[in-house]
Design an enzyme around this catalytic site. Structure first.
Site, PDB file in Angstrom:
ATOM      1  N   ASP A  33       0.964  -1.257   0.062  1.00  0.00           N
ATOM      2  CA  ASP A  33       0.042   0.212   0.048  1.00  0.00           C
ATOM      3  C   ASP A  33       1.056   1.188  -0.142  1.00  0.00           C
ATOM      4  O   ASP A  33       1.940   0.912   0.073  1.00  0.00           O
ATOM      5  CB  ASP A  33      -1.092  -0.094   1.198  1.00  0.00           C
ATOM      6  N   GLU A  74       0.380   4.657   1.837  1.00  0.00           N
ATOM      7  CA  GLU A  74       0.347   5.676   2.958  1.00  0.00           C
ATOM      8  C   GLU A  74       1.333   5.294   3.721  1.00  0.00           C
ATOM      9  O   GLU A  74       1.854   6.392   4.521  1.00  0.00           O
ATOM     10  CB  GLU A  74      -1.093   5.507   3.519  1.00  0.00           C
ATOM     11  N   HIS A 107      -2.809  -0.055  -3.768  1.00  0.00           N
ATOM     12  CA  HIS A 107      -3.177   1.306  -3.411  1.00  0.00           C
ATOM     13  C   HIS A 107      -3.989   1.961  -4.566  1.00  0.00           C
ATOM     14  O   HIS A 107      -3.593   1.748  -5.721  1.00  0.00           O
ATOM     15  CB  HIS A 107      -2.022   2.308  -3.105  1.00  0.00           C
ATOM     16  N   HIS A 165      -0.949   1.144   6.556  1.00  0.00           N
ATOM     17  CA  HIS A 165      -1.383   2.251   7.432  1.00  0.00           C
ATOM     18  C   HIS A 165      -2.237   1.706   8.579  1.00  0.00           C
ATOM     19  O   HIS A 165      -2.897   0.846   8.510  1.00  0.00           O
ATOM     20  CB  HIS A 165      -2.014   3.329   6.803  1.00  0.00           C
ATOM     21  N   HIS A 185      -7.165   5.426   7.883  1.00  0.00           N
ATOM     22  CA  HIS A 185      -8.367   5.249   7.136  1.00  0.00           C
ATOM     23  C   HIS A 185      -8.675   3.871   7.123  1.00  0.00           C
ATOM     24  O   HIS A 185      -7.640   2.875   7.425  1.00  0.00           O
ATOM     25  CB  HIS A 185      -8.580   5.975   5.784  1.00  0.00           C
ATOM     26  N   GLU A 204      -7.455  -2.307   7.219  1.00  0.00           N
ATOM     27  CA  GLU A 204      -7.294  -3.198   5.878  1.00  0.00           C
ATOM     28  C   GLU A 204      -6.341  -4.464   6.035  1.00  0.00           C
ATOM     29  O   GLU A 204      -6.555  -5.233   5.681  1.00  0.00           O
ATOM     30  CB  GLU A 204      -6.720  -2.223   4.818  1.00  0.00           C
TER      31      GLU A 204
HETATM   32 ZN   LIG Z   1      -3.738   2.987   0.009  1.00  0.00          ZN
END
Ligand SMILES: [Zn+2]
Length: 298
Positions: free
Chosen positions: A33, A35, A85, A129, A141, A160
């Site tokens: 990902d 972030e 992502h 993240h 998030h 996630e």
């Molecule tokens: Zn992401």
């Protein structure tokens, strides 16, 4: 070519050099990902179309390369990378470590963990993240920052990382390392158990962190990836994350119109802004979750 058949598990101890793993090739899936990539602290840096984005997709590629090299260094024989992502088109394939292969683009059947199946021996989370609502967490998030407030798997509040780990667990595959800020690393280990963590930044807010430089961060990622593969060969990694069945996913949406749309999916239950869905199969729960979020975002 597999020349290690029938030798069983032979682990050559020593300074990171090994190895023969079981009766088959050791295969690692890197779920990436953006972030939690080195240096990232703002949405602009991870959003296509913004001036900063080009720099950070290169840094993402470099963080992933460090993990690939670490995995091979410690004896992995196959590394598959999945770009998880946004639209899955961030990693620069022309700059990716050539021994790996890349899952890119979206939507794919298993999204952030596309490529997962029983042939994978371990999953690495790179650039991860924290879940939505976390203090001291860069760009915290859960799946969609504009749509999803909270997600529970059974009664576990998660991000996630939990959804993706549960899909890996469905196939009997453990998560063996994570990179990201200190809060992402802490949430992953709290849920799954102690593992190798590369904390590439110390977040002090949603848009602020004290960051390691790429060279230092990537050395850390390389070392953690190599150690994680060594520990996998020794059986010293968390168990696969398997939830009690039936698995129930509950999504708390940001607004009630989002829940209106998500609850159009058959067999969902609605409670205020929360919509939930159960299945015997975590793979099905994952797809049901994604369908709810896609519908709610529309
Ligand atoms: Zn992401």
């Amino acid at each position: 070519m597999d020349f290690n058949h029938a030798l069983g598990r032979v682990f050559a101890a020593g300074d990171g050099g090994l190895s023969i793993y079981g009766e088959s090739r050791m295969k690692i899936l890197i779920a990436a990902d953006m972030e939690g990539i080195t240096g990232v602290t703002t949405w602009d840096q991870v959003t296509p179309g913004h001036a900063e984005y080009a720099r950070f997709r290169r840094l993402m590629t470099q963080d992933v390369n460090a993990a690939i090299r670490g995995a091979f260094e410690a004896g992995a024989q196959e590394v598959l990378v999945t770009d998880g992502h946004w639209n899955g088109s961030n990693i620069l394939v022309e700059e990716l470590e050539p021994r790996a292969r890349l899952n890119t683009g979206s939507p794919s059947p298993f999204s952030m963990v596309q490529g997962i199946d029983e042939s994978v021996d371990g999953v690495m989370f790179i650039g991860y993240h924290a879940r939505n609502g976390s203090p001291n967490a860069v760009l915290d998030h859960t799946w969609s920052s504009k749509t999803v407030a909270n997600v529970w798997l059974n009664d576990i509040l998660t991000g996630e990382y939990g959804l993706n780990a549960a899909v890996a667990g469905h196939f009997g595959v453990p998560v063996i390392m994570v990179s990201g800020d200190q809060t992402a690393c802490a949430q992953v280990t709290e849920l799954l158990g102690e593992m190798e963590t590369a904390s590439v930044k110390q977040a002090t807010g949603r848009y602020a962190a004290e960051c390691l430089t790429p060279q230092t961060a990537q050395e850390m990622i390389f070392t953690c990836a190599a150690r994680a593969v060594g520990r996998l060969a020794e059986g010293d990694v968390p168990d696969p994350f398997v939830l009690d069945s039936p698995v129930r996913v509950t999504v708390e949406f940001c607004t009630s119109d989002m829940a209106d749309r998500a609850s159009r999916i058959p067999f969902t239950q609605r409670d205020g802004t929360r919509v939930s869905f159960s299945s015997q199969s975590m793979a099905l729960v994952y797809n049901g979750f994604r369908a709810m979020v896609m519908l709610a975002s529309g």
